[in-house]
Design a protein around this motif. Structure first.
Motif, PDB file in Angstrom:
ATOM      1  N   GLY A 211       0.771  -1.267  -0.034  1.00  0.00           N
ATOM      2  CA  GLY A 211      -0.013   0.071  -0.094  1.00  0.00           C
ATOM      3  C   GLY A 211       0.818   1.247  -0.081  1.00  0.00           C
ATOM      4  N   LYS A 212       2.179   0.971  -0.175  1.00  0.00           N
ATOM      5  CA  LYS A 212       3.031   2.229  -0.341  1.00  0.00           C
ATOM      6  C   LYS A 212       3.844   2.358  -1.645  1.00  0.00           C
ATOM      7  N   ARG A 213       3.966   3.593  -2.074  1.00  0.00           N
ATOM      8  CA  ARG A 213       5.306   3.626  -3.137  1.00  0.00           C
ATOM      9  C   ARG A 213       6.385   4.093  -2.672  1.00  0.00           C
ATOM     10  N   TYR A 214       7.337   3.530  -3.290  1.00  0.00           N
ATOM     11  CA  TYR A 214       8.785   3.955  -2.880  1.00  0.00           C
ATOM     12  C   TYR A 214       9.645   4.590  -4.020  1.00  0.00           C
ATOM     13  N   GLU A 259       6.111  15.919   0.668  1.00  0.00           N
ATOM     14  CA  GLU A 259       5.099  16.429   1.242  1.00  0.00           C
ATOM     15  C   GLU A 259       3.793  16.364   0.659  1.00  0.00           C
ATOM     16  N   ASP A 260       3.866  16.149  -0.540  1.00  0.00           N
ATOM     17  CA  ASP A 260       2.443  16.053  -1.436  1.00  0.00           C
ATOM     18  C   ASP A 260       2.049  14.716  -1.714  1.00  0.00           C
ATOM     19  N   ASN A 261       2.890  13.884  -1.457  1.00  0.00           N
ATOM     20  CA  ASN A 261       2.444  12.439  -1.639  1.00  0.00           C
ATOM     21  C   ASN A 261       2.846  11.609  -0.208  1.00  0.00           C
ATOM     22  N   LEU A 262       1.963  11.606   0.566  1.00  0.00           N
ATOM     23  CA  LEU A 262       2.098  10.896   1.870  1.00  0.00           C
ATOM     24  C   LEU A 262       2.353   9.515   1.679  1.00  0.00           C
ATOM     25  N   ASP A 263       1.946   8.828   0.574  1.00  0.00           N
ATOM     26  CA  ASP A 263       2.090   7.266   0.448  1.00  0.00           C
ATOM     27  C   ASP A 263       3.361   6.988  -0.166  1.00  0.00           C
ATOM     28  N   ILE A 264       4.147   8.004  -0.437  1.00  0.00           N
ATOM     29  CA  ILE A 264       5.393   7.480  -0.829  1.00  0.00           C
ATOM     30  C   ILE A 264       6.686   7.776   0.327  1.00  0.00           C
ATOM     31  N   VAL A 265       7.676   6.865   0.129  1.00  0.00           N
ATOM     32  CA  VAL A 265       8.571   6.577   1.001  1.00  0.00           C
ATOM     33  C   VAL A 265      10.018   6.851   0.253  1.00  0.00           C
ATOM     34  N   MET A 266      10.631   7.920   0.503  1.00  0.00           N
ATOM     35  CA  MET A 266      12.001   8.427  -0.175  1.00  0.00           C
ATOM     36  C   MET A 266      13.169   7.575   0.267  1.00  0.00           C
ATOM     37  N   LEU A 267      13.713   6.877  -0.397  1.00  0.00           N
ATOM     38  CA  LEU A 267      14.874   5.970  -0.218  1.00  0.00           C
ATOM     39  C   LEU A 267      16.245   6.234  -0.861  1.00  0.00           C
ATOM     40  N   PRO A 268      17.050   7.077  -0.302  1.00  0.00           N
ATOM     41  CA  PRO A 268      18.432   7.172  -0.845  1.00  0.00           C
ATOM     42  C   PRO A 268      19.214   5.785  -0.535  1.00  0.00           C
ATOM     43  N   SER A 269      20.505   5.875  -1.218  1.00  0.00           N
ATOM     44  CA  SER A 269      21.379   4.585  -1.092  1.00  0.00           C
ATOM     45  C   SER A 269      22.338   4.858  -0.041  1.00  0.00           C
ATOM     46  N   HIS A 270      22.503   5.849   0.674  1.00  0.00           N
ATOM     47  CA  HIS A 270      23.496   5.923   1.866  1.00  0.00           C
ATOM     48  C   HIS A 270      22.911   6.389   3.319  1.00  0.00           C
ATOM     49  N   ASP A 271      21.862   6.247   3.470  1.00  0.00           N
ATOM     50  CA  ASP A 271      21.149   6.963   4.774  1.00  0.00           C
ATOM     51  C   ASP A 271      21.466   5.940   5.648  1.00  0.00           C
ATOM     52  N   PRO A 272      22.150   6.223   6.686  1.00  0.00           N
ATOM     53  CA  PRO A 272      22.291   5.118   7.892  1.00  0.00           C
ATOM     54  C   PRO A 272      20.859   4.716   8.491  1.00  0.00           C
ATOM     55  N   GLU A 273      19.982   5.922   8.497  1.00  0.00           N
ATOM     56  CA  GLU A 273      18.676   5.578   9.017  1.00  0.00           C
ATOM     57  C   GLU A 273      17.924   4.427   8.311  1.00  0.00           C
ATOM     58  N   ILE A 274      17.849   4.828   7.088  1.00  0.00           N
ATOM     59  CA  ILE A 274      17.277   3.559   6.068  1.00  0.00           C
ATOM     60  C   ILE A 274      17.715   2.042   6.466  1.00  0.00           C
TER      61      ILE A 274
END
Length: 284
Positions: A211-214, A259-274
């Protein structure tokens, strides 16, 4: 900046994986972070399309990086950014451990820096999807490419028959992107240009069964706080980018998309949190 989405779109499964770690200062990732050394991730992503099968978005590092940086001048890169990786961390070995046949996996390369293309030679029969602009740029000599943080030996010798080159010019618009490529014309996997860090870097929007978009945004930021606070890394980090001004110009766009797409999860490639959320803790 709403990104189009249809409920009838075939949905994919996405798994976040990691191949190797780089040693760097948190301050390099974002100016307000402390000057503390960490081992940061080199994330890559496994996508299962319900009809088209398996895809990798990048391959992370590989142990081949240690081989090709053994001698000068490439050893400079090993000293500048130390890397930890073992054979079991290679993308191809991780797929085998998941009982996935590497020969049946297609590869999408966001760009061709060492920490994204490291394992490409472990997939000698796979289709490789890469930006035409990025591919053309990497036709330069090894030494010229090294100045821009490419090591040609990591991808030299790829069979041209494996390649699918993406040319964004004149393609269909997608939300705020005037040129985008819908890989299967079904809305499930959308490629968009994200230049700046690399001349031909691409991002990928993926629809998920959960139910999410990445939105896989590669190195358009190091950490999500970059675009959330419109703040880049330390001054030295700018040398990693092909065009630092173009790189920073993406921050407001990425912030607005989130901010405009609450169903989208942003995934960068080097983020320790991710890494900690999706790989270490394995939380969706």
């Amino acid at each position: 900046m709403k990104l189009p989405f249809s409920k009838g779109t075939p949905q994919c499964e996405l798994t976040v994986l990691n191949a190797g770690f780089y040693k760097a200062s948190l301050h390099m990732l974002k100016k307000k972070f402390p000057k503390k050394k960490i081992w940061g991730p080199a994330l890559f992503f496994l996508i299962k399309h319900p009809k088209q099968g398996y895809f990798l978005f990048d391959t992370g590092y590989s142990t081949r990086f240690l081989d090709v940086t053994h001698a000068f001048p490439y050893r400079i890169l090993r000293f500048a950014t130390p890397v930890q990786i073992s054979k079991k961390d290679n993308a191809v070995e991780q797929l085998r451990a998941m009982n996935i046949n590497p020969a049946e996996v297609q590869i999408i390369l966001s760009h061709m820096h060492v920490d994204h293309v490291g394992g490409i030679h472990d997939f000698p029969t796979s289709r490789i999807i890469v930006s035409k602009k990025e591919w053309d740029f990497t036709r330069q000599s090894s030494l010229r490419l090294f100045k821009n943080f490419y090591i040609k030996e990591l991808f030299d010798g790829i069979d041209p028959e494996q390649l699918q080159l993406i040319d964004f010019n004149g393609k269909t618009s997608y939300g705020p992107f005037p040129n985008a490529v819908d890989l299967f014309q079904d809305g499930s996997m959308i490629l968009v240009p994200l230049p700046g860090h690399a001349v031909g870097q691409m991002g990928l929007l993926v629809n998920s069964l959960k139910g999410k978009r990445y939105f896989l945004i590669a190195d358009s930021v190091y950490v999500r706080q970059n675009f959330r606070e419109n703040l880049g890394g330390s001054w030295i980090s700018k040398f990693a980018h092909y065009n630092n001004q173009e790189y920073k110009s993406l921050f407001p766009l990425l912030q607005q998309i989130e901010e405009d797409n609450l169903d989208i999860v942003m995934l960068p490639s080097h983020d320790p949190e991710i890494y900690h959320r999706y790989v270490h803790e394995k939380k969706a």
